[in-house]
Write an enzyme that holds these catalytic residues in place. Structure first.
Site, PDB file in Angstrom:
ATOM      1  N   ILE A   1       0.835  -1.210   0.000  1.00 25.21           N
ATOM      2  CA  ILE A   1       0.000   0.000   0.000  1.00 25.21           C
ATOM      3  C   ILE A   1       0.867   1.257   0.000  1.00 25.21           C
ATOM      4  CG2 ILE A   1      -1.700   1.316   1.325  1.00 25.21           C
ATOM      5  CD1 ILE A   1      -2.784  -1.436   2.280  1.00 25.21           C
TER       6      ILE A   1
ATOM      7  N   LYS B   1      -3.894   0.540  12.724  1.00 20.73           N
ATOM      8  CA  LYS B   1      -5.027   0.488  13.652  1.00 20.73           C
ATOM      9  C   LYS B   1      -4.615   0.451  15.114  1.00 20.73           C
ATOM     10  CE  LYS B   1      -6.716  -3.077  11.340  1.00 20.73           C
ATOM     11  NZ  LYS B   1      -6.249  -2.872   9.967  1.00 20.73           N
TER      12      LYS B   1
ATOM     13  N   LYS C   1     -11.361  -2.773  14.757  1.00 22.80           N
ATOM     14  CA  LYS C   1     -12.114  -1.868  13.897  1.00 22.80           C
ATOM     15  C   LYS C   1     -13.404  -1.420  14.568  1.00 22.80           C
ATOM     16  CE  LYS C   1     -10.303  -3.692   9.523  1.00 22.80           C
ATOM     17  NZ  LYS C   1     -10.595  -4.495   8.312  1.00 22.80           N
TER      18      LYS C   1
ATOM     19  N   GLY D   1      -7.565  -3.547  -0.271  1.00 25.91           N
ATOM     20  CA  GLY D   1      -6.998  -3.417  -1.609  1.00 25.91           C
ATOM     21  C   GLY D   1      -6.065  -2.230  -1.685  1.00 25.91           C
TER      22      GLY D   1
END
Length: 826
Positions: A470, A572, A675, A793
């Site tokens: 990423i 996160k 999350k 993605g």
């Protein structure tokens, strides 16, 4: 930076015999530090200066001082009284008392006594010379003015000698020779040789600023900002690489901050630009101060003694980013001199003789200060032609080769259209565009021009941490974004970090070649090295983009916020920390005016965090958040129909790169649990990870195995999931791994687990890998708000990070930082 208690240090470090303190200096380099009058104005100021010297100096360094506070003003006032035959005795007694108070407040009686005795002798000498002035027979005008710096150097040297290290005072008149007090040209050879004779080994020199001697040995002063000039002279004589001017402002600004509140600190100025600012009358810089920089490799730093931990301005040789900076300066009460004799060769001669602020050799005019009128008139009188003097002011845009930048020139002219300037002139060096205007420049005009010309744009540095899949995609998209998005026009990629290597460049990294440059030029680094650089970065704002999954790196967020650094995090871990640590981070970010955006921590590029924030900002209150938050688990259960075993599906997902290298990282539910915690916190609720029940889909018997052992026994998952699927089908349902948070009657429930859903449920029919988020609120209750799309993605996640970057830069464009000025700028 901690402050010292002078009394405590004195008790600890000075014996009854008044022996010098041991060396407690922390740095080991040869530099010059100059302290202005406001930085030595009173006891508290001198204590700060002593602490700065302890923190920043070495015995090979040189300290240059101005007179304490307004001492020089008092001496000027005494001279004026004496020349006017007014009684000066009361004013002299007051000056004596002020100096006594300073000495007694800093030093114990035994140490103070020699200084007090010398002060009494100096006051007697002052009285004698002032009396001679009254009788019009004195030649000691400059000797009188020199006492301020002399007293200041003697006091600071004794204070340092007691509290910090062996020190001694040096009267600059004993070595510094100039041609006269008009040109102030230094005889470097003689001055250097004589200074070397005065140096004392293993002691810190405290040198008087502002004063020198001429060829005959007569006392001279160095004029406005004279002590600053003394500092750069000392650097030149001693081959020092750095000079720091400790003053009452923390740097050079894009306009006078007393007049333009939105002016920006210019962290780095090329030498040529600084010299042009000084030539045009910048309130902090002076042309003479900068003269030694042109012939010696000296970097000049401007810093505030009132906030020594704050990064100031640096003047030296820099690259493209520093050369983009623009500033606006002005000067009122000037004269426009017009005459035919000011054209051609005679115009060139006038330039050499009078150093006008600006001129036009073709039109035949120069702009001078009013006090130059008599000298210019005498020179022009012999030309026997008409001379016109017109009162004017100038306002100028200053920047590296700014006269060649058509866009800036156009903005500058548009900003002045309403007042119809008499002339526009470009400086010969091309570093300024000057407008000559009829009336004095008002605050309103200066603010408007500054806004229109500089666009008040901040220089923003960006460091990208994490160069995996990423991170690489983020960098691939960056060049186009920097060109396409207006709010990113002053964003500069200045750092790239992997877990073990770093590439940091203050002058910027070419975004189009970022990855190849990292491979070629990166070096190993330690966290301490990174934090040191971040603490001294030369930008208005700095953004760290965290695209790691590293606990170690997320632990640095507190340090980032403490240093005023903004964070964009796809990581996160920090956002799902235990409640106390998370609260500490959010409080620290708010306290230090830092922005912390993490929209890609949940849902990749999906606007779930944005939606929650927008609902809350609109006055809505959220009562439930639920959905499928894992792209991996979405794929697995959308494809788990019973035709093949669950273990085989996991192997296929692993082979396609849809799971983490160890699938248990997905199957454990921890990622989904984090999350859900992040979204619940975003919705305004206080809870920790332990408050969320989490069903681990990996049996206890498989949780502690190595990855290879786990994969070898993966088939042990089949029976459990086959049974869950059969039970769901019997209910005409499907199984999905659901995150669910709700509040009802002030009771919070939160869990992530496998659930059986009806076949027509909103969560039951997704495109494999999609995430779905359902929000119920006061306004979206019967018909909940649903956001659905790819939750993972490289493209969508990198795009989400770029969205955060644009968002943060738009917010920073409206951020203002008040300029704190301690006393007058001098």
């Amino acid at each position: 930076m901690s402050q010292i208690n002078v009394a405590e240090l004195l008790a600890e470090q000075v014996s009854e015999q008044g022996q010098p303190a041991q060396n407690k200096l922390r740095k080991y380099a040869a530099n010059v530090h100059k302290f202005g009058g406001s930085s030595l104005a009173n006891t508290a100021c001198i204590e700060r200066a002593v602490n700065i010297i302890r923190q920043h100096c070495h015995l090979n360094d040189i300290v240059v001082v101005s007179a304490n506070g307004k001492t020089t003003d008092h001496l000027f006032a005494l001279v004026a009284q004496a020349e006017s035959n007014h009684d000066f005795s009361d004013a002299l007694a007051k000056l004596h008392q002020q100096q006594q108070t300073l000495i007694n407040s800093l030093l114990k009686a035994q140490v103070a006594q020699p200084l007090l005795q010398q002060l009494a002798l100096d006051i007697k000498q002052l009285a004698l010379w002032l009396t001679e002035l009254s009788n019009k027979v004195s030649t000691h005008y400059n000797d009188i003015l020199a006492f301020g710096e002399l007293w200041s150097a003697q006091l600071l040297a004794q204070a340092l000698n007691c509290y910090v290290c062996p020190s001694y005072a040096v009267d600059a008149r004993d070595f510094l020779q100039i041609n006269n007090d008009v040109d102030c040209l230094v005889n470097e050879k003689i001055s250097t040789a004589q200074y070397q004779l005065l140096q004392q080994a293993n002691k810190l020199a405290v040198v008087t600023g502002y004063i020198a001697k001429d060829i005959t040995g007569k006392t001279c002063t160095l004029g406005r900002n004279g002590s600053d000039y003394s500092a750069t002279i000392m650097a030149a004589l001693n081959q020092a690489g750095n000079v720091t001017l400790w003053t009452d402002v923390d740097g050079i600004y894009s306009a006078d901050p007393r007049i333009v509140p939105n002016s920006r600190k210019l962290h780095r100025l090329p030498n040529e630009v600084a010299q042009e600012l000084g030539r045009l009358g910048n309130p902090v810089l002076h042309a003479k101060t900068l003269t030694p920089l042109a012939t010696h490799k000296i970097h000049l730093h401007i810093a505030s003694s009132f906030a020594p931990q704050t990064s100031g301005s640096e003047i030296g040789e820099f690259g493209a980013i520093a050369k983009q900076e623009l500033s606006v300066t002005y000067s009122n009460d000037l004269l426009l001199v017009s005459a035919n004799s000011l054209t051609g060769e005679q115009g060139e001669q006038a330039q050499i003789m009078f150093s006008p602020l600006c001129r036009d050799n073709k039109q035949g005019f120069i702009v001078i200060e009013q006090h130059q009128q008599h000298t210019v008139s005498q020179w022009l009188a012999s030309k026997n032609e008409q001379i016109t003097y017109t009162p004017v002011a100038i306002i100028a845009t200053v920047g590296f080769q700014v006269a060649q930048r058509g866009d800036v020139k156009a903005r500058f002219k548009r900003s002045l259209k309403s007042i119809a300037p008499l002339h526009f002139v470009s400086a010969n060096n091309q570093h300024s565009i000057i407008a000559i205007v009829h009336d004095n420049c008002t605050s309103e005009l200066i603010n408007n021009v500054h806004h229109d010309v500089t666009k008040e744009a901040k220089q923003i540095g960006m460091v990208v941490a994490g160069l995996g899949n990423i991170g690489q995609r983020f960098l691939e998209l960056l060049p186009q974004q920097l060109t396409r998005i207006k709010s990113l026009e002053n964003v500069h990629l200045v750092g790239l970090l992997s877990s073990s290597k770093a590439l940091i460049k203050n002058d910027g990294i070419d975004a189009a070649q970022a990855l190849s440059l990292f491979i070629e030029q990166s070096t190993g680094y330690q966290q301490a090295d990174l934090l040191t650089w971040l603490a001294n970065h030369p930008y208005d704002e700095l953004i760290v983009v965290d695209i790691t999954a590293s606990q170690t790196f997320s632990d640095l967020y507190g340090d980032f916020f403490k240093q005023g650094i903004h964070v964009i995090g796809a990581n996160k871990i920090a956002a799902s920390n235990e409640a106390e640590k998370y609260q500490f981070l959010t409080t620290s970010a708010h306290k230090n005016q830092c922005l912390w955006l993490g929209n890609t921590t949940v849902g990749a590029g999906l606007p779930i965090n944005f939606a929650i924030e927008d609902l809350r900002n609109s006055g809505d209150s959220i009562v439930e958040i639920s959905g499928i938050f894992s792209g991996t688990l979405s794929w697995l259960f959308e494809n788990f129909t019973g035709e093949i075993g669950f273990a085989e599906l996991v192997k296929q997902a692993l082979a396609q790169g849809l799971t983490e290298p160890d699938p248990r990282d997905d199957l454990s539910g921890l990622d989904v649990q984090r999350k859900l915690l992040i979204l619940a916190r975003a919705a305004g609720f206080t809870l920790s990870l332990d408050d969320i029940d989490c069903q681990n889909l990996v049996p206890t018997s498989l949780q502690q195995l190595s990855k290879n052992e786990f994969l070898a026994r993966l088939h042990e998952l089949d029976d459990y999931f086959a049974e869950q699927l059969i039970q769901a089908k019997q209910q005409r349902g499907v199984i999905r791994y659901i995150a669910r948070f709700a509040v009802e009657n002030d009771k919070l429930t939160a869990k992530v687990s496998l659930e059986t859903l009806a076949q027509n449920h909103a969560f039951a029919n997704l495109t494999p890998c999609d995430n779905i988020f359902q929000i119920k609120s006061q306004w979206y209750n019967d018909n909940p708000l649903i956001i659905r799309g790819p939750g993972a993605g490289r493209d969508v996640t990198a795009g989400g990070l770029h969205s955060d970057l644009v968002n943060i830069c738009q917010q920073l464009a409206n951020k203002t930082t008040p300029v704190k000025i301690k006393g007058s700028i001098s």
